[in-house]
Design an enzyme around this catalytic site. Structure first.
Site, PDB file in Angstrom:
ATOM      1  N   GLY A   1       0.779  -1.243   0.000  1.00 19.24           N
ATOM      2  CA  GLY A   1       0.000   0.000   0.000  1.00 19.24           C
ATOM      3  C   GLY A   1       0.807   1.287   0.000  1.00 19.24           C
ATOM      4  O   GLY A   1       0.384   2.292  -0.549  1.00 19.24           O
TER       5      GLY A   1
ATOM      6  N   PHE B   1     -13.617   3.933   4.246  1.00 21.60           N
ATOM      7  CA  PHE B   1     -12.687   3.072   3.544  1.00 21.60           C
ATOM      8  C   PHE B   1     -12.246   3.793   2.275  1.00 21.60           C
ATOM      9  O   PHE B   1     -13.057   4.116   1.421  1.00 21.60           O
ATOM     10  CB  PHE B   1     -13.289   1.707   3.219  1.00 21.60           C
ATOM     11  CG  PHE B   1     -12.218   0.724   2.842  1.00 21.60           C
ATOM     12  CD1 PHE B   1     -11.469   0.085   3.820  1.00 21.60           C
ATOM     13  CD2 PHE B   1     -11.921   0.488   1.504  1.00 21.60           C
ATOM     14  CE1 PHE B   1     -10.445  -0.778   3.480  1.00 21.60           C
ATOM     15  CE2 PHE B   1     -10.890  -0.384   1.158  1.00 21.60           C
ATOM     16  CZ  PHE B   1     -10.156  -1.023   2.144  1.00 21.60           C
TER      17      PHE B   1
ATOM     18  N   ASP C   1      -5.699  -0.044  -1.676  1.00 21.65           N
ATOM     19  CA  ASP C   1      -6.530  -0.928  -2.509  1.00 21.65           C
ATOM     20  C   ASP C   1      -7.807  -1.378  -1.832  1.00 21.65           C
ATOM     21  O   ASP C   1      -7.968  -1.281  -0.606  1.00 21.65           O
ATOM     22  CB  ASP C   1      -5.732  -2.201  -2.839  1.00 21.65           C
ATOM     23  CG  ASP C   1      -5.621  -3.122  -1.628  1.00 21.65           C
ATOM     24  OD1 ASP C   1      -5.143  -2.651  -0.560  1.00 21.65           O
ATOM     25  OD2 ASP C   1      -6.034  -4.297  -1.717  1.00 21.65           O
TER      26      ASP C   1
ATOM     27  N   GLU D   1       4.308   3.977   5.975  1.00 22.76           N
ATOM     28  CA  GLU D   1       3.085   3.191   5.787  1.00 22.76           C
ATOM     29  C   GLU D   1       2.023   4.064   5.107  1.00 22.76           C
ATOM     30  O   GLU D   1       2.073   5.291   5.179  1.00 22.76           O
ATOM     31  CB  GLU D   1       2.646   2.708   7.185  1.00 22.76           C
ATOM     32  CG  GLU D   1       1.415   1.880   7.320  1.00 22.76           C
ATOM     33  CD  GLU D   1       1.299   0.638   6.460  1.00 22.76           C
ATOM     34  OE1 GLU D   1       1.558   0.726   5.259  1.00 22.76           O
ATOM     35  OE2 GLU D   1       0.870  -0.397   7.001  1.00 22.76           O
TER      36      GLU D   1
ATOM     37  N   ASP E   1      -4.737   2.438  10.892  1.00 18.52           N
ATOM     38  CA  ASP E   1      -6.146   2.152  11.115  1.00 18.52           C
ATOM     39  C   ASP E   1      -6.269   1.627  12.549  1.00 18.52           C
ATOM     40  O   ASP E   1      -6.333   2.409  13.494  1.00 18.52           O
ATOM     41  CB  ASP E   1      -6.551   1.138  10.039  1.00 18.52           C
ATOM     42  CG  ASP E   1      -8.020   0.792  10.025  1.00 18.52           C
ATOM     43  OD1 ASP E   1      -8.849   1.706  10.066  1.00 18.52           O
ATOM     44  OD2 ASP E   1      -8.341  -0.409   9.966  1.00 18.52           O
TER      45      ASP E   1
ATOM     46  N   LYS F   1      -6.560   7.104  10.678  1.00 20.23           N
ATOM     47  CA  LYS F   1      -7.975   6.999  11.077  1.00 20.23           C
ATOM     48  C   LYS F   1      -8.026   6.775  12.584  1.00 20.23           C
ATOM     49  O   LYS F   1      -8.189   5.650  13.038  1.00 20.23           O
ATOM     50  CB  LYS F   1      -8.610   5.773  10.389  1.00 20.23           C
ATOM     51  CG  LYS F   1      -8.979   5.954   8.936  1.00 20.23           C
ATOM     52  CD  LYS F   1      -9.937   4.847   8.497  1.00 20.23           C
ATOM     53  CE  LYS F   1      -9.288   3.874   7.575  1.00 20.23           C
ATOM     54  NZ  LYS F   1     -10.200   2.840   7.031  1.00 20.23           N
TER      55      LYS F   1
ATOM     56  N   ARG G   1      -5.227   0.775  -6.778  1.00 23.64           N
ATOM     57  CA  ARG G   1      -3.948   1.329  -6.292  1.00 23.64           C
ATOM     58  C   ARG G   1      -3.398   2.380  -7.240  1.00 23.64           C
ATOM     59  O   ARG G   1      -2.616   3.248  -6.849  1.00 23.64           O
ATOM     60  CB  ARG G   1      -2.907   0.208  -6.144  1.00 23.64           C
ATOM     61  CG  ARG G   1      -3.225  -0.820  -5.072  1.00 23.64           C
ATOM     62  CD  ARG G   1      -1.980  -1.647  -4.800  1.00 23.64           C
ATOM     63  NE  ARG G   1      -2.241  -2.890  -4.078  1.00 23.64           N
ATOM     64  CZ  ARG G   1      -2.269  -3.001  -2.758  1.00 23.64           C
ATOM     65  NH1 ARG G   1      -2.083  -1.944  -2.010  1.00 23.64           N
ATOM     66  NH2 ARG G   1      -2.501  -4.178  -2.197  1.00 23.64           N
TER      67      ARG G   1
HETATM   68  P1  IMP Z   1      -3.889  -1.446  10.783  1.00 22.57           P
HETATM   69  O1  IMP Z   1      -2.929  -2.519  11.131  1.00 22.57           O
HETATM   70  O2  IMP Z   1      -5.298  -1.776  11.168  1.00 22.57           O
HETATM   71  O3  IMP Z   1      -3.482  -0.077  11.252  1.00 22.57           O
HETATM   72  O4  IMP Z   1      -4.012  -1.454   9.248  1.00 22.57           O
HETATM   73  C1  IMP Z   1      -3.183  -0.887   8.409  1.00 22.57           C
HETATM   74  C2  IMP Z   1      -3.340  -1.520   7.051  1.00 22.57           C
HETATM   75  O5  IMP Z   1      -4.715  -1.783   6.702  1.00 22.57           O
HETATM   76  C3  IMP Z   1      -2.846  -0.539   6.051  1.00 22.57           C
HETATM   77  O6  IMP Z   1      -1.513  -0.774   5.748  1.00 22.57           O
HETATM   78  C4  IMP Z   1      -3.738  -0.770   4.858  1.00 22.57           C
HETATM   79  O7  IMP Z   1      -3.155  -1.724   4.020  1.00 22.57           O
HETATM   80  C5  IMP Z   1      -5.007  -1.338   5.407  1.00 22.57           C
HETATM   81  N1  IMP Z   1      -6.085  -0.308   5.461  1.00 22.57           N
HETATM   82  C6  IMP Z   1      -6.613   0.280   6.544  1.00 22.57           C
HETATM   83  N2  IMP Z   1      -7.577   1.152   6.239  1.00 22.57           N
HETATM   84  C7  IMP Z   1      -7.651   1.142   4.890  1.00 22.57           C
HETATM   85  C8  IMP Z   1      -8.472   1.856   3.945  1.00 22.57           C
HETATM   86  O8  IMP Z   1      -9.309   2.721   4.252  1.00 22.57           O
HETATM   87  N3  IMP Z   1      -8.248   1.548   2.636  1.00 22.57           N
HETATM   88  C9  IMP Z   1      -7.335   0.629   2.216  1.00 22.57           C
HETATM   89  N4  IMP Z   1      -6.553  -0.048   3.065  1.00 22.57           N
HETATM   90  C10 IMP Z   1      -6.715   0.193   4.389  1.00 22.57           C
HETATM   91 MG    MG Z   2      -0.797  -1.680   3.996  1.00 16.89          MG
END
Ligand code: IMP
Ligand code: MG
Length: 176
Positions: free
Chosen positions: A45, A153, A160, A99, A103, A131, A166
Site C-alpha cells: 500500500g 474506507f 486498494d 506506511e 487504522d 484513522k 492502487r
Molecule cells: P492497521 O494494522 O489496522 O493499522 O491497518 C493498516 C493496514 O490496513 C494498512 O496498511 C492498509 O493496508 C489497510 N487499510 C486500513 N484502512 C484502509 C483503507 O481505508 N483503505 C485501504 N486499506 C486500508
Molecule cells: Mg498496507
C-alpha cells in the site's frame, strides 16, 4: 479523469496530496540531514506514497522494503501477516518506517516492536493517512502523519480494495 464507478467521492486530489507530501519531505530533510537513514516501505500500500516522499527529501538516504498485510476486502482481519525472514538489516541504523494508513495500528505497532528488537538505533514512523477513530492499539501514534480522516474506507494512491484501485492518482472513498 478516470473515476471508476465504485468511487463515491474524491477525498484528496492529486494536487493536495502532492503539496502535503512535499511538506512532509521538507520536515524529514531537516530531521535526517547528515544521518543517512534507511527508509523502509511497507508493501504494497505505501509504494506510491513512498516513491513520492523519498523524492521530496533533499539529503542522503537508503531504501528497502518489507511486506505486511491484514485486510481482507474492506475488513481488518485482526491478524497481521509479517514476513519476518524478509525484514531488512536494521542494526544500528536510523530507520524511517513508511506506511500508507494507520487504522487499528496493529501493523505499525507490530513492525515497530520487531524493528526495535532487531537493534535499530532509532525508529520513526510516517503514515500518509490516519484513522484515529478506528484505533485498537490505543496509545499508538505515527511520528509524522499526512492527513487525518474519518472512519471511511479509502482507495487510490497505493491503497486498494481487494488489490484494485492502487493506480488512481487521487484518494477516493470506496462505495460500500
Ligand atoms: P492497521 O494494522 O489496522 O493499522 O491497518 C493498516 C493496514 O490496513 C494498512 O496498511 C492498509 O493496508 C489497510 N487499510 C486500513 N484502512 C484502509 C483503507 O481505508 N483503505 C485501504 N486499506 C486500508
Ligand atoms: Mg498496507
Amino acid at each position: 479523469m478516470y473515476i471508476p464507478e465504485e468511487i463515491d467521492k474524491i477525498l484528496f486530489t492529486e494536487e493536495e496530496i502532492k503539496k502535503r507530501v512535499s511538506k512532509m519531505g521538507e520536515t524529514l530533510t531537516r530531521e535526517y540531514a547528515g544521518k543517512n537513514p534507511l527508509f523502509l516501505c511497507v508493501l504494497r500500500g505505501a509504494t506510491v506514497f513512498f516513491s513520492d516522499l523519498i523524492r521530496c527529501i533533499a539529503a542522503p538516504l537508503e531504501i528497502d522494503f518489507l511486506r505486511a498485510s491484514s485486510y481482507i476486502g474492506s475488513d481488518s482481519s485482526g491478524e497481521v501477516h509479517l514476513e519476518t525472514s524478509a525484514i531488512p538489516d536494521v542494526l544500528n541504523r536510523d530507520i524511517v518506517l513508511v506506511e500508507d494508513i494507520v487504522d487499528t495500528a496493529r501493523t505499525l505497532s507490530l513492525l515497530t516492536a520487531e524493528i526495535k528488537k532487531r537493534g535499530a538505533s532509532s525508529l520513526k514512523t510516517v503514515a500518509l493517512l490516519d484513522k484515529p477513530s478506528r484505533r485498537v492499539v490505543k496509545d499508538f501514534k505515527a511520528d509524522y502523519t499526512g492527513f487525518e480522516i474519518d472512519d471511511l474506507f479509502v482507495v487510490g494512491y497505493g491503497l486498494d480494495y481487494s488489490q484494485r484501485f492502487r493506480n488512481l492518482p487521487y484518494i477516493g472513498v470506496y462505495k460500500a
